[in-house]
Design a protein around this motif. Structure first.
Motif, PDB file in Angstrom:
ATOM      1  N   UNK A  61      18.622  44.876  32.279  1.00 42.96           N
ATOM      2  CA  UNK A  61      18.056  45.942  31.446  1.00 42.96           C
ATOM      3  C   UNK A  61      16.793  45.468  30.736  1.00 42.96           C
ATOM      4  N   UNK A  62      16.059  46.445  30.198  1.00 44.66           N
ATOM      5  CA  UNK A  62      14.898  46.135  29.362  1.00 44.66           C
ATOM      6  C   UNK A  62      15.157  46.735  27.987  1.00 44.66           C
ATOM      7  N   UNK A  88       8.238  52.375  30.202  1.00 43.91           N
ATOM      8  CA  UNK A  88       9.010  51.334  30.892  1.00 43.91           C
ATOM      9  C   UNK A  88       9.873  51.949  31.988  1.00 43.91           C
ATOM     10  N   UNK A  89      10.538  53.052  31.628  1.00 39.85           N
ATOM     11  CA  UNK A  89      11.449  53.683  32.601  1.00 39.85           C
ATOM     12  C   UNK A  89      10.672  54.237  33.806  1.00 39.85           C
ATOM     13  N   UNK A 103      18.098  49.888  33.359  1.00 38.45           N
ATOM     14  CA  UNK A 103      18.457  50.591  32.127  1.00 38.45           C
ATOM     15  C   UNK A 103      17.439  50.218  31.060  1.00 38.45           C
ATOM     16  N   UNK A 104      17.016  51.205  30.279  1.00 40.51           N
ATOM     17  CA  UNK A 104      16.070  50.939  29.191  1.00 40.51           C
ATOM     18  C   UNK A 104      16.748  51.252  27.862  1.00 40.51           C
ATOM     19  N   UNK A 105      16.828  50.241  27.003  1.00 40.19           N
ATOM     20  CA  UNK A 105      17.408  50.386  25.666  1.00 40.19           C
ATOM     21  C   UNK A 105      16.282  50.395  24.646  1.00 40.19           C
ATOM     22  N   UNK A 106      16.139  51.523  23.965  1.00 40.44           N
ATOM     23  CA  UNK A 106      15.124  51.627  22.913  1.00 40.44           C
ATOM     24  C   UNK A 106      15.809  51.339  21.580  1.00 40.44           C
ATOM     25  N   UNK A 156      30.453  50.026  19.848  1.00 38.36           N
ATOM     26  CA  UNK A 156      30.797  49.356  21.105  1.00 38.36           C
ATOM     27  C   UNK A 156      31.277  50.385  22.135  1.00 38.36           C
ATOM     28  N   UNK A 157      32.086  51.312  21.673  1.00 38.21           N
ATOM     29  CA  UNK A 157      32.589  52.352  22.588  1.00 38.21           C
ATOM     30  C   UNK A 157      31.435  53.209  23.099  1.00 38.21           C
ATOM     31  N   UNK A 158      30.496  53.517  22.200  1.00 39.93           N
ATOM     32  CA  UNK A 158      29.359  54.356  22.594  1.00 39.93           C
ATOM     33  C   UNK A 158      28.502  53.668  23.655  1.00 39.93           C
ATOM     34  N   UNK A 159      28.323  52.361  23.500  1.00 36.84           N
ATOM     35  CA  UNK A 159      27.518  51.623  24.486  1.00 36.84           C
ATOM     36  C   UNK A 159      28.153  51.680  25.866  1.00 36.84           C
ATOM     37  N   UNK A 160      29.469  51.797  25.887  1.00 38.16           N
ATOM     38  CA  UNK A 160      30.170  51.919  27.153  1.00 38.16           C
ATOM     39  C   UNK A 160      30.034  53.351  27.699  1.00 38.16           C
ATOM     40  N   UNK A 161      30.307  54.333  26.851  1.00 40.98           N
ATOM     41  CA  UNK A 161      30.246  55.744  27.259  1.00 40.98           C
ATOM     42  C   UNK A 161      28.872  56.120  27.809  1.00 40.98           C
ATOM     43  N   UNK A 162      27.844  55.609  27.138  1.00 35.22           N
ATOM     44  CA  UNK A 162      26.488  56.050  27.422  1.00 35.22           C
ATOM     45  C   UNK A 162      26.067  55.744  28.867  1.00 35.22           C
ATOM     46  N   UNK A 163      26.718  54.753  29.443  1.00 37.01           N
ATOM     47  CA  UNK A 163      26.339  54.385  30.816  1.00 37.01           C
ATOM     48  C   UNK A 163      26.555  55.502  31.813  1.00 37.01           C
ATOM     49  N   UNK A 164      27.593  56.312  31.563  1.00 39.43           N
ATOM     50  CA  UNK A 164      27.883  57.365  32.544  1.00 39.43           C
ATOM     51  C   UNK A 164      27.201  58.687  32.197  1.00 39.43           C
ATOM     52  N   UNK A 165      26.439  58.723  31.113  1.00 40.74           N
ATOM     53  CA  UNK A 165      25.688  59.941  30.782  1.00 40.74           C
ATOM     54  C   UNK A 165      24.383  59.909  31.575  1.00 40.74           C
TER      55      UNK A 165
END
Ligand SMILES: Cc1ncc(C[n+]2csc(CCOP(=O)(O)OP(=O)(O)O)c2C)c(N)n1
Ligand SMILES: [Mg+2]
Length: 630
Positions: free
Chosen positions: A412-413, A456-457, A464-467, A565-574
């Motif tokens: 990721x970036x 970047x994206x 994956x791009x994390x802002x 932590x849960x959100x970081x996991x969920x967000x992957x499938x959005x």
């Protein structure tokens, strides 16, 4: 000339046709230099560049929401592509144009190429003053676009269609020069954009601009090798140039052979993996104790691709060895000459390769290497400690950075630019590859984050791009969330809300000024309260999560570290741009690890805390050095 075939095109059509045919090549790899054009249309460009883009859809047009933001996106694109590719940006006249000035400065300071095409006033002038024209009593040969001059590496105004025949090649030379690159502004009067001319067809032939790997002078290289062999405590400072030159592999070999430890600047972080035993991590004001201790005693500093900003040098206090000297490897002689260094003017990769051969058989002594490796390990333990803090009721920024670092995909970036995040990230982020850590810290421009994430994206859609963005920066510019949704480029935006400016609040307290003007609270008796005001202070009714949702983002609101932590996991499938919103603690900061930053303090004041801070400042200021002897 007369025998040449010509093509009758508008000036704008000629510009786009030309840009479409510009390529760059480095190390034998060729690619188009422009990935398209960002723009916002108005009367100053709609019939010119706007019409040309419509007619040539193969040169992709991206619709932005804010002109400053689109330049930031182009800057981030260029940074992600190591300056080998960028975008053009077209604006209308007046405010559309001047909105790009901040973006231009961001590009130029960070040495990243962008081509700006602001619209300008009628060249024929008879209908002046036109809407949005700034008139001048003393000349008719001026417009707001003259504001781009100090922030551009090349600036031009096209008053006749044929001028692009000489202007655009000059623009390309600067954009593709590793040493000179930055913002290039070519200002286009609105009537000239739409006017036709019979252009020589040869102007539109494919052109490949070779990006050279220049090598330094042989004699200076030999001297550098001798200096390195003679040094007892050498230190490498890796800057952005290491990454742009794709010199990270040779740097690793250089370190393996010589045992010289490495400290990293904001732009250079990721030059070595974080877990390399000789990576001391961040250098300077936002540095690690590992890097700052080694720097303090270093007798030789080898700066590679760095411009030695005050954050890197701890405002010239970082290097305290009386006889310290510098070798600077840099494509730009301007930067290579800093600190009276031995200047190795050349490409980082080519220079390191040559230097390595000349250093055959040399390595630092074992004690020094062991000492550096111990410091590296001690620093890693400190990062573990900060990642494991579980602050209540609001989590600390350090633990949230840890979660993003550990739960993001390895390729990721992460992007950031301003606030308290950059300093914390510089210390704590564990960079796993050279593109992992994308900090715009030359201009540290609030508002770069989301726009930059979009750039970047676009440049790296497979990653994956994390802002990472604070509430202050978010409020300043979150408009490109809309563009990311329009273009279906998913961003994962981590929005850390601490109800104001944590960074400037802490700075203000350190200067004895009580956080004045840095909180999002109502005034009390006509005055904005500082940090020592009591619990009666009322927060503003701002709801950034709802704001993000209204722009079309998927929003996950978190209260605790566990939610996060849960959100970081969920967000992957959005599938679309998502915002993870969390409040965090305004006061719990990551410590300073023996770095310093010179911010002047009021020399006289009516506040005793300011006087106390002033006297402390004078002690540190006295340690600032000039480096005048090679
Ligand atoms: C365009 C711009 N204006 C002003 C500043 C000065 N400045 C640096 S950080 C900051 C506050 C940032 O607030 P926020 O994004 O909430 O981050 P925090 O400090 O709370 O972590 C300001 C005003 C800047 N860097 N850029
Ligand atoms: Mg904030």
């Amino acid at each position: 000339m007369n025998q040449q075939t010509t093509r009758r095109l508008t000036t704008a059509q000629a510009v786009i046709t030309f840009l479409k045919n510009q390529y760059v090549e480095r190390d034998g790899v060729e690619q188009p230099f422009f990935a398209g054009c960002f723009g916002i249309f108005g009367h100053g460009n709609i019939a010119g560049i706007g019409q040309a883009l419509q007619q040539m859809p193969e040169f992709r047009y991206y619709q932005a929401r804010n002109e400053q933001a689109m330049v930031h996106a182009a800057v981030a694109y260029a940074k992600t592509r190591n300056r080998l590719q960028t975008l053009a940006c077209t604006s209308s006249i007046g405010p559309g144009a001047t909105n790009m000035v901040t973006g231009a400065a961001t590009a130029t300071i960070n040495r990243l190429p962008v081509l700006l095409l602001p619209g300008d006033m009628f060249a024929r002038r008879n209908v002046a003053p036109v809407l949005q024209q700034l008139e001048s009593e003393h000349t008719q040969d001026i417009s707001v676009n003259d504001c781009f001059k100090p922030v551009s590496r090349y600036w031009d105004r096209i008053s006749r269609p044929e001028q692009v025949l000489t202007a655009l090649p000059a623009a390309m030379r600067v954009l593709t020069s590793p040493a000179e690159t930055g913002a290039v502004t070519v200002s286009f009067p609105q009537d000239v954009q739409a006017a036709a001319y019979a252009y020589p067809a040869a102007f539109f032939h494919k052109r490949v601009w070779h990006i050279p790997r220049n090598r330094p002078d042989r004699g200076v290289l030999e001297q550098a090798a001798a200096w390195i062999r003679a040094s007892q405590r050498p230190l490498i400072i890796a800057g952005g140039g290491v990454i742009y030159a794709e010199a990270t592999d040779v740097l690793e070999r250089f370190v393996a052979q010589t045992g010289i430890p490495v400290a990293e600047t904001m732009a250079g972080k990721g030059s070595l993996r974080y877990d390399h035993p000789l990576n001391l991590g961040a250098m300077g004001a936002t540095g690690t104790f590992a890097a700052n201790r080694i720097a303090k005693e270093a007798d030789l500093v080898i700066g590679i691709g760095t411009r030695y900003s005050d954050f890197t040098t701890s405002s010239k206090t970082a290097f305290q060895q009386p006889e310290v000297r510098f070798i600077n490897i840099n494509v730009a002689s301007f930067d290579a000459a800093k600190h009276f260094a031995l200047p190795l003017v050349g490409d980082a990769k080519a220079t390191l390769e040559e230097l390595l051969t000349m250093l055959a058989g040399y390595a630092v002594n074992e004690n020094y290497r062991t000492h550096a490796m111990q410091l590296h390990r001690a620093w890693e333990a400190e990062v573990d400690r900060v990642y494991a803090i579980r602050n209540e009721p609001l989590p600390s920024q350090g633990e949230l950075i840890g979660a993003v670092n550990e739960l993001s995909t390895p390729d990721a970036i992460m992007v950031c630019a301003a606030g308290s995040l950059p300093g914390d990230l510089h210390k704590l982020w564990r960079a796993r590859h050279p593109k992992n850590y994308h900090l715009e810290y030359g201009y540290s421009c609030m508002g770069y984050e989301i726009a930059g994430g979009l750039g970047i994206k676009l440049a790296a859609p497979e990653r994956d791009v994390y802002v990472m963005v604070g509430d202050g920066s978010y409020l300043m510019m979150s408009s490109e969330i809309v563009t990311s949704i329009q273009e279906n480029r998913k961003l994962i935006i981590v929005l850390l809300d601490n109800n104001g400016y944590k960074s400037i609040g802490a700075l203000s307290r350190s200067l004895g000024q009580d956080g004045f003007g840095t909180r999002y609270v109502y005034p009390t008796n006509g005055v904005l309260p500082g940090d020592s005001a009591g619990a009666e202070v009322q927060s503003l009714p701002v709801d950034l999560a709802t704001n993000a949702r209204s722009l079309g983002a998927h929003v996950i609101e978190c209260k605790t570290y566990a939610d996060f932590v849960a959100a970081l996991d969920t967000v992957r499938s959005i599938e679309r741009t998502s915002v993870i919103y969390i409040q965090n603690d305004r006061y719990l900061g990551v410590p300073n690890y023996e770095g310093w930053w010179d911010v002047p303090i009021a020399e006289v004041s009516e506040m005793p805390q300011v006087e106390a801070a002033y006297s402390e400042w004078t002690t540190m200021q006295a340690q600032e050095r000039y480096f005048l002897e090679p």
